[in-house]
Design a protein around this motif. Structure first.
Motif, PDB file in Angstrom:
ATOM      1  N   HIS A  49       0.847  -1.191   0.000  1.00  0.00           N
ATOM      2  CA  HIS A  49       0.000   0.000   0.000  1.00  0.00           C
ATOM      3  C   HIS A  49       0.884   1.242   0.000  1.00  0.00           C
ATOM      4  O   HIS A  49       2.080   1.156   0.210  1.00  0.00           O
ATOM      5  CB  HIS A  49      -0.899   0.030   1.240  1.00  0.00           C
ATOM      6  N   ARG A  50       0.279   2.361  -0.233  1.00  0.00           N
ATOM      7  CA  ARG A  50       0.950   3.635  -0.050  1.00  0.00           C
ATOM      8  C   ARG A  50       0.125   4.467   0.914  1.00  0.00           C
ATOM      9  O   ARG A  50      -1.102   4.326   0.985  1.00  0.00           O
ATOM     10  CB  ARG A  50       1.131   4.386  -1.370  1.00  0.00           C
ATOM     11  N   CYS A  80       6.910   4.904  24.029  1.00  0.00           N
ATOM     12  CA  CYS A  80       5.840   5.849  24.364  1.00  0.00           C
ATOM     13  C   CYS A  80       5.220   6.469  23.116  1.00  0.00           C
ATOM     14  O   CYS A  80       3.990   6.548  22.996  1.00  0.00           O
ATOM     15  CB  CYS A  80       6.363   6.935  25.297  1.00  0.00           C
ATOM     16  N   LEU A  81       6.051   6.915  22.190  1.00  0.00           N
ATOM     17  CA  LEU A  81       5.491   7.608  21.031  1.00  0.00           C
ATOM     18  C   LEU A  81       4.651   6.663  20.178  1.00  0.00           C
ATOM     19  O   LEU A  81       3.548   7.013  19.760  1.00  0.00           O
ATOM     20  CB  LEU A  81       6.603   8.245  20.197  1.00  0.00           C
ATOM     21  N   GLU A  82       5.165   5.467  19.930  1.00  0.00           N
ATOM     22  CA  GLU A  82       4.393   4.532  19.108  1.00  0.00           C
ATOM     23  C   GLU A  82       3.072   4.168  19.774  1.00  0.00           C
ATOM     24  O   GLU A  82       2.033   4.047  19.114  1.00  0.00           O
ATOM     25  CB  GLU A  82       5.198   3.271  18.817  1.00  0.00           C
ATOM     26  N   GLY A 120      -9.557   7.615  16.268  1.00  0.00           N
ATOM     27  CA  GLY A 120     -10.085   8.234  15.060  1.00  0.00           C
ATOM     28  C   GLY A 120      -9.339   9.436  14.527  1.00  0.00           C
ATOM     29  O   GLY A 120      -9.846  10.139  13.655  1.00  0.00           O
ATOM     30  N   PHE A 121      -8.111   9.686  15.036  1.00  0.00           N
ATOM     31  CA  PHE A 121      -7.330  10.827  14.567  1.00  0.00           C
ATOM     32  C   PHE A 121      -6.508  10.465  13.329  1.00  0.00           C
ATOM     33  O   PHE A 121      -6.072   9.321  13.172  1.00  0.00           O
ATOM     34  CB  PHE A 121      -6.376  11.310  15.658  1.00  0.00           C
ATOM     35  N   GLU A 122      -6.292  11.455  12.472  1.00  0.00           N
ATOM     36  CA  GLU A 122      -5.303  11.338  11.391  1.00  0.00           C
ATOM     37  C   GLU A 122      -3.929  11.664  11.981  1.00  0.00           C
ATOM     38  O   GLU A 122      -3.789  12.638  12.721  1.00  0.00           O
ATOM     39  CB  GLU A 122      -5.601  12.320  10.268  1.00  0.00           C
ATOM     40  N   ILE A 123      -2.927  10.878  11.619  1.00  0.00           N
ATOM     41  CA  ILE A 123      -1.612  11.022  12.232  1.00  0.00           C
ATOM     42  C   ILE A 123      -0.525  11.200  11.188  1.00  0.00           C
ATOM     43  O   ILE A 123      -0.420  10.425  10.238  1.00  0.00           O
ATOM     44  CB  ILE A 123      -1.261   9.780  13.076  1.00  0.00           C
ATOM     45  N   TYR A 130       5.081   2.608  11.732  1.00  0.00           N
ATOM     46  CA  TYR A 130       4.454   3.877  11.347  1.00  0.00           C
ATOM     47  C   TYR A 130       4.029   3.852   9.885  1.00  0.00           C
ATOM     48  O   TYR A 130       2.968   4.370   9.523  1.00  0.00           O
ATOM     49  CB  TYR A 130       5.415   5.041  11.572  1.00  0.00           C
ATOM     50  N   ARG A 131       4.853   3.263   9.047  1.00  0.00           N
ATOM     51  CA  ARG A 131       4.536   3.221   7.622  1.00  0.00           C
ATOM     52  C   ARG A 131       3.244   2.452   7.376  1.00  0.00           C
ATOM     53  O   ARG A 131       2.436   2.810   6.511  1.00  0.00           O
ATOM     54  CB  ARG A 131       5.692   2.583   6.855  1.00  0.00           C
ATOM     55  N   PHE A 132       3.018   1.404   8.150  1.00  0.00           N
ATOM     56  CA  PHE A 132       1.781   0.656   8.009  1.00  0.00           C
ATOM     57  C   PHE A 132       0.588   1.384   8.603  1.00  0.00           C
ATOM     58  O   PHE A 132      -0.531   1.267   8.107  1.00  0.00           O
ATOM     59  CB  PHE A 132       1.908  -0.717   8.692  1.00  0.00           C
ATOM     60  N   MET A 133       0.787   2.133   9.688  1.00  0.00           N
ATOM     61  CA  MET A 133      -0.339   2.662  10.463  1.00  0.00           C
ATOM     62  C   MET A 133      -0.745   4.080  10.129  1.00  0.00           C
ATOM     63  O   MET A 133      -1.938   4.411  10.174  1.00  0.00           O
ATOM     64  CB  MET A 133       0.007   2.616  11.965  1.00  0.00           C
TER      65      MET A 133
END
Length: 230
Positions: free
Chosen positions: A6-7, A169-171, A181-184, A209-212
């Motif tokens: 995916h992209r 923590c960040l992940e 439901g937020f865009e990240i 992060y690339r997947f999520m």
């Protein structure tokens, strides 16, 4: 040959509903005297994280973005915990008693300059009277603090995310925000990660992060997008 499944969709910032969300902007992680700093020092330097964090804060302050910071604090009473907490519990048990420590929720005695305090270079942003410093997260995620409520009460729907401990923590903050439901958008050179026997934590975080996430930008890209947003 790798097959990319995916992209990431293009994330376009809506300034009125966007916040810069930071986690762990504290001496324990970002100062050479901090107990966690040695674990991520090489990654902090390689990605110029300290400078990039300031660029993000400065841009947010100058252009009127919400800034929400999720700090990590422990109080002496938290040492009463007896429930098993996985690897993080073992880690905390073997750190100095003052790890991101405060004397009490309403007592700042000994806080200034401690591992729980903010680095001096960032105080003009984090203590400007506009930045919301949330209640502390007690583990890895924001499930135990009021970050999501702070965002919801501002009608924020998009979060630009950065912080020094990219794989922990960040992940986990990112995962909680996505589930809510937020865009990240993650700022890839404003995060760091350590290493252990299994490999590079920074790289592991970036893979996830690339997947999520909805976007992964450099600091330069992020600042340019923040300046251009309406």
């Amino acid at each position: 040959m790798f097959t990319f499944t995916h992209r990431n969709p293009e994330m376009r910032l809506d300034k009125k509903r966007t916040a810069l969300v930071l986690a762990d902007i504290q001496n324990e992680f970002l100062a050479e005297t901090g107990s966690y700093y040695p674990m991520i020092a090489d990654s902090l330097k390689a990605h110029k994280v300290l400078d990039h964090l300031e660029e993000l804060m400065k841009c947010a302050q100058e252009h009127g973005y919400y800034v929400i910071h999720s700090p990590h604090y422990y109080y002496p009473t938290d040492r009463q915990w007896v429930a098993a907490g996985g690897a993080i519990a073992d880690y905390l048990a073997n750190l100095p008693a003052g790890f991101v420590g405060r004397k009490d929720p309403v007592d700042l005695d000994g806080f200034n300059g401690s591992g729980a305090d903010y680095p001096e270079r960032y105080k003009k942003y984090l203590m400007d009277g506009k930045t919301a410093n949330t209640s502390p997260h007690k583990g890895l995620s924001c499930h135990s603090n009021d970050l999501i409520k702070q965002l919801r009460m501002r009608h924020v729907e998009q979060a630009i995310v950065a912080g020094p401990v990219g794989n922990l923590c960040l992940e986990n903050h990112v995962r909680d925000l996505i589930e809510a439901g937020f865009e990240i958008a993650v700022v890839r050179d404003a995060i760091a990660g350590g290493r252990n026997e299994e490999g590079d934590a920074y790289q592991a975080a970036m893979v996830n992060y690339r997947f999520m996430c909805n976007a992964i930008w450099t600091t330069e890209e992020t600042v340019n997008r923040m300046k251009a947003a309406t």
